[in-house]
Design a protein around this motif. Structure first.
Motif, PDB file in Angstrom:
ATOM      1  N   ILE A  77     -74.946  35.897 -45.587  1.00  0.00           N
ATOM      2  CA  ILE A  77     -73.977  35.668 -46.655  1.00  0.00           C
ATOM      3  C   ILE A  77     -74.577  36.321 -47.902  1.00  0.00           C
ATOM      4  O   ILE A  77     -75.731  36.066 -48.242  1.00  0.00           O
ATOM      5  N   GLU A  78     -73.805  37.165 -48.557  1.00  0.00           N
ATOM      6  CA  GLU A  78     -74.339  37.872 -49.739  1.00  0.00           C
ATOM      7  C   GLU A  78     -74.792  36.877 -50.818  1.00  0.00           C
ATOM      8  O   GLU A  78     -74.061  35.927 -51.141  1.00  0.00           O
ATOM      9  N   ASN A  79     -75.968  37.144 -51.379  1.00  0.00           N
ATOM     10  CA  ASN A  79     -76.474  36.356 -52.508  1.00  0.00           C
ATOM     11  C   ASN A  79     -76.447  34.852 -52.259  1.00  0.00           C
ATOM     12  O   ASN A  79     -75.860  34.097 -53.029  1.00  0.00           O
ATOM     13  N   TYR A  80     -77.088  34.447 -51.185  1.00  0.00           N
ATOM     14  CA  TYR A  80     -77.013  33.032 -50.803  1.00  0.00           C
ATOM     15  C   TYR A  80     -78.290  32.638 -50.081  1.00  0.00           C
ATOM     16  O   TYR A  80     -78.808  33.389 -49.269  1.00  0.00           O
ATOM     17  N   ASN A  81     -78.790  31.442 -50.381  1.00  0.00           N
ATOM     18  CA  ASN A  81     -80.038  30.978 -49.757  1.00  0.00           C
ATOM     19  C   ASN A  81     -79.753  30.411 -48.359  1.00  0.00           C
ATOM     20  O   ASN A  81     -79.074  29.399 -48.214  1.00  0.00           O
ATOM     21  N   GLN A  82     -80.283  31.086 -47.316  1.00  0.00           N
ATOM     22  CA  GLN A  82     -80.067  30.651 -45.933  1.00  0.00           C
ATOM     23  C   GLN A  82     -81.391  30.472 -45.187  1.00  0.00           C
ATOM     24  O   GLN A  82     -81.476  30.699 -43.984  1.00  0.00           O
ATOM     25  N   ILE A  83     -82.413  30.084 -45.932  1.00  0.00           N
ATOM     26  CA  ILE A  83     -83.745  29.985 -45.330  1.00  0.00           C
ATOM     27  C   ILE A  83     -83.871  28.746 -44.445  1.00  0.00           C
ATOM     28  O   ILE A  83     -84.416  28.794 -43.348  1.00  0.00           O
ATOM     29  N   PHE A  84     -83.322  27.634 -44.914  1.00  0.00           N
ATOM     30  CA  PHE A  84     -83.653  26.355 -44.281  1.00  0.00           C
ATOM     31  C   PHE A  84     -82.615  25.921 -43.242  1.00  0.00           C
ATOM     32  O   PHE A  84     -81.783  25.046 -43.477  1.00  0.00           O
ATOM     33  N   SER A  85     -82.700  26.552 -42.079  1.00  0.00           N
ATOM     34  CA  SER A  85     -81.708  26.274 -41.033  1.00  0.00           C
ATOM     35  C   SER A  85     -81.795  24.836 -40.511  1.00  0.00           C
ATOM     36  O   SER A  85     -80.839  24.306 -39.974  1.00  0.00           O
ATOM     37  N   ARG A  86     -82.934  24.182 -40.685  1.00  0.00           N
ATOM     38  CA  ARG A  86     -83.073  22.802 -40.209  1.00  0.00           C
ATOM     39  C   ARG A  86     -82.156  21.848 -40.972  1.00  0.00           C
ATOM     40  O   ARG A  86     -81.773  20.802 -40.447  1.00  0.00           O
ATOM     41  N   ASP A  87     -81.806  22.208 -42.209  1.00  0.00           N
ATOM     42  CA  ASP A  87     -80.964  21.315 -43.012  1.00  0.00           C
ATOM     43  C   ASP A  87     -79.550  21.205 -42.469  1.00  0.00           C
ATOM     44  O   ASP A  87     -78.879  20.202 -42.672  1.00  0.00           O
ATOM     45  N   ILE A  88     -79.070  22.262 -41.827  1.00  0.00           N
ATOM     46  CA  ILE A  88     -77.621  22.328 -41.591  1.00  0.00           C
ATOM     47  C   ILE A  88     -77.183  21.752 -40.250  1.00  0.00           C
ATOM     48  O   ILE A  88     -76.015  21.443 -40.062  1.00  0.00           O
ATOM     49  N   ALA A  89     -78.128  21.580 -39.324  1.00  0.00           N
ATOM     50  CA  ALA A  89     -77.764  21.024 -38.018  1.00  0.00           C
ATOM     51  C   ALA A  89     -79.044  20.657 -37.271  1.00  0.00           C
ATOM     52  O   ALA A  89     -80.142  21.057 -37.668  1.00  0.00           O
ATOM     53  N   PHE A  90     -78.897  19.919 -36.191  1.00  0.00           N
ATOM     54  CA  PHE A  90     -80.058  19.600 -35.359  1.00  0.00           C
ATOM     55  C   PHE A  90     -79.575  19.249 -33.956  1.00  0.00           C
ATOM     56  O   PHE A  90     -78.395  18.948 -33.747  1.00  0.00           O
ATOM     57  N   VAL A  91     -80.503  19.331 -33.009  1.00  0.00           N
ATOM     58  CA  VAL A  91     -80.176  19.045 -31.609  1.00  0.00           C
ATOM     59  C   VAL A  91     -80.962  17.820 -31.162  1.00  0.00           C
ATOM     60  O   VAL A  91     -82.162  17.708 -31.426  1.00  0.00           O
ATOM     61  N   ILE A  92     -80.274  16.896 -30.494  1.00  0.00           N
ATOM     62  CA  ILE A  92     -80.933  15.773 -29.824  1.00  0.00           C
ATOM     63  C   ILE A  92     -80.445  15.796 -28.382  1.00  0.00           C
ATOM     64  O   ILE A  92     -79.233  15.818 -28.134  1.00  0.00           O
ATOM     65  N   GLU A  93     -81.395  15.819 -27.431  1.00  0.00           N
ATOM     66  CA  GLU A  93     -81.051  15.961 -26.011  1.00  0.00           C
ATOM     67  C   GLU A  93     -80.210  17.230 -25.827  1.00  0.00           C
ATOM     68  O   GLU A  93     -80.660  18.305 -26.167  1.00  0.00           O
ATOM     69  N   ASP A  94     -78.936  17.085 -25.372  1.00  0.00           N
ATOM     70  CA  ASP A  94     -78.096  18.279 -25.151  1.00  0.00           C
ATOM     71  C   ASP A  94     -76.949  18.353 -26.145  1.00  0.00           C
ATOM     72  O   ASP A  94     -75.941  19.019 -25.918  1.00  0.00           O
ATOM     73  N   THR A  95     -77.111  17.658 -27.285  1.00  0.00           N
ATOM     74  CA  THR A  95     -76.023  17.545 -28.263  1.00  0.00           C
ATOM     75  C   THR A  95     -76.390  18.220 -29.581  1.00  0.00           C
ATOM     76  O   THR A  95     -77.473  17.995 -30.125  1.00  0.00           O
ATOM     77  N   PHE A  96     -75.478  19.036 -30.063  1.00  0.00           N
ATOM     78  CA  PHE A  96     -75.653  19.765 -31.323  1.00  0.00           C
ATOM     79  C   PHE A  96     -74.898  18.997 -32.406  1.00  0.00           C
ATOM     80  O   PHE A  96     -73.693  18.772 -32.298  1.00  0.00           O
ATOM     81  N   ILE A  97     -75.622  18.579 -33.453  1.00  0.00           N
ATOM     82  CA  ILE A  97     -75.009  17.730 -34.474  1.00  0.00           C
ATOM     83  C   ILE A  97     -74.983  18.470 -35.801  1.00  0.00           C
ATOM     84  O   ILE A  97     -76.024  18.908 -36.307  1.00  0.00           O
ATOM     85  N   GLU A  98     -73.793  18.611 -36.342  1.00  0.00           N
ATOM     86  CA  GLU A  98     -73.676  19.246 -37.666  1.00  0.00           C
ATOM     87  C   GLU A  98     -74.152  18.254 -38.714  1.00  0.00           C
ATOM     88  O   GLU A  98     -73.744  17.092 -38.707  1.00  0.00           O
ATOM     89  N   ALA A  99     -75.036  18.693 -39.582  1.00  0.00           N
ATOM     90  CA  ALA A  99     -75.504  17.822 -40.658  1.00  0.00           C
ATOM     91  C   ALA A  99     -74.423  17.760 -41.733  1.00  0.00           C
ATOM     92  O   ALA A  99     -73.815  18.772 -42.049  1.00  0.00           O
ATOM     93  N   ASN A 100     -74.190  16.570 -42.253  1.00  0.00           N
ATOM     94  CA  ASN A 100     -73.294  16.462 -43.415  1.00  0.00           C
ATOM     95  C   ASN A 100     -74.166  16.715 -44.628  1.00  0.00           C
ATOM     96  O   ASN A 100     -74.855  15.826 -45.105  1.00  0.00           O
ATOM     97  N   ILE A 101     -74.164  17.948 -45.094  1.00  0.00           N
ATOM     98  CA  ILE A 101     -75.104  18.307 -46.155  1.00  0.00           C
ATOM     99  C   ILE A 101     -74.389  18.425 -47.494  1.00  0.00           C
ATOM    100  O   ILE A 101     -73.185  18.194 -47.589  1.00  0.00           O
ATOM    101  N   LEU A 102     -75.165  18.789 -48.498  1.00  0.00           N
ATOM    102  CA  LEU A 102     -74.579  18.981 -49.822  1.00  0.00           C
ATOM    103  C   LEU A 102     -73.376  19.915 -49.678  1.00  0.00           C
ATOM    104  O   LEU A 102     -73.475  20.951 -49.030  1.00  0.00           O
ATOM    105  N   PRO A 103     -72.232  19.558 -50.266  1.00  0.00           N
ATOM    106  CA  PRO A 103     -70.991  20.316 -50.051  1.00  0.00           C
ATOM    107  C   PRO A 103     -71.146  21.806 -50.347  1.00  0.00           C
ATOM    108  O   PRO A 103     -70.537  22.649 -49.690  1.00  0.00           O
ATOM    109  N   ASP A 104     -72.011  22.126 -51.322  1.00  0.00           N
ATOM    110  CA  ASP A 104     -72.204  23.541 -51.694  1.00  0.00           C
ATOM    111  C   ASP A 104     -72.740  24.364 -50.523  1.00  0.00           C
ATOM    112  O   ASP A 104     -72.758  25.581 -50.584  1.00  0.00           O
TER     113      ASP A 104
END
Length: 304
Positions: A77-104
């Protein structure tokens, strides 16, 4: 299709999403920062340069490839911080869970659509709106699920409070067979040395039975003590306030034997090698200026 499998923090890694520092957006305004350490560096004129962060991240990508790990990267994404992929989602067992993160940060999640499209849609979960959670607070550890949280009535005053009790309850309902242990973390919007942004800023399991811990990151001493008893004092590397500030607990395990760590973590890396770990050292001190390190910038999808 990707067959997700994450039971713990340290089993042999096979596939991961690594964030990116490309087109990072330059120095943010103070009011746009999400944590006290970033603010500190913006004000001091020492905020990390994109070129330096890029070099650091690509060195990690090389190490992951050396160990035959499949590495996915987000769309840029142009001009956007995308370093911390751990913030946006995570996996437990075989399930991918979207993190409810800061709306921005919603855009960051959409930038990994090409990975999500490879997952069985029935295994992709979005938690209810009232659940706030980020991947840095969630640690699967075999039968256990460790979760960092903050339940103070002033929760909404802290931009550094990222995971609430609603999320803890929702995850327990989603994984009824897991023993869920939540830990109250110390929060500060203004003092990075008194702020445990996520659970992985003051704790991380390593190997089969060891852990890195920082006592002051926990608000409630008996919760910290529970971890000491669980792992055993002889298996714990206790980090100082300065070491927590430099993110010593935020290293990343490729396997039970191999750990990627920051090259300046001299005391920790010596201890790890003494305990028989292979330590792959990288420079990551520029990225650390944003209060995140190796675990924060990786989102594991498959471990053996």
């Amino acid at each position: 299709m990707l067959q997700l499998n994450i039971k713990n923090e340290t089993s042999r890694l096979r596939a991961v999403i690594l964030g990116t520092a490309k087109s990072n957006g330059g120095v943010p305004k103070v009011e746009s920062c999400y944590d006290p350490k970033s603010i500190e560096h913006v004000l001091a004129g020492t905020y990390p340069k994109e070129s330096a962060m890029n070099l650091e991240m690509e060195a990690v990508a090389e190490i992951l490839k050396k160990y035959d790990v499949e590495v996915f990267r987000p769309d840029i994404i142009e001009n956007y911080n995308q370093i911390f992929s751990r913030d946006i989602a995570f996996v437990i067992e075989d399930t991918f869970i979207e993190a409810n993160i800061l709306p921005d940060r919603e855009k960051e999640y959409r930038a990994i659509d090409k990975v999500i499209s490879k997952i069985d849609p029935k295994k992709v979960v979005v938690l209810p709106k009232e659940c706030h959670v980020e991947g840095g607070d969630v640690m699967p550890w075999n039968d256990y699920l460790f979760i960092g949280t903050y339940s103070g009535s002033d929760y909404s005053d802290y931009i550094t409070a990222r995971t609430n009790m609603d999320a803890v309850i929702a995850l327990q309902e989603l994984f009824p067979e897991k023993k869920v242990k939540s830990f109250e973390l110390r929060k500060s919007n203004t003092n990075a040395k008194e702020n445990a942004l996520h659970l992985d800023c003051c704790f991380q399991p390593i190997g089969k039975d060891k852990a890195i811990l920082h006592k002051n990151g926990f608000l409630i001493e008996r919760e910290y003590q529970w971890l000491v008893n669980f792992f055993g004092e002889e298996n714990i590397f206790e980090i100082t306030k300065e070491e927590m500030y430099s993110m010593n607990s935020n290293i990343f395990s490729i396997s039970e034997e191999v750990i990627i760590s920051e090259k300046n973590f001299t005391r920790l890396n010596t201890w790890l090698r003494d305990k028989g770990f292979t330590v792959e050292e990288v420079a990551y001190s520029e990225i650390a200026k944003q209060e995140g390190l190796l675990r924060c910038s990786t989102l594991p999808l498959i471990r053996d």
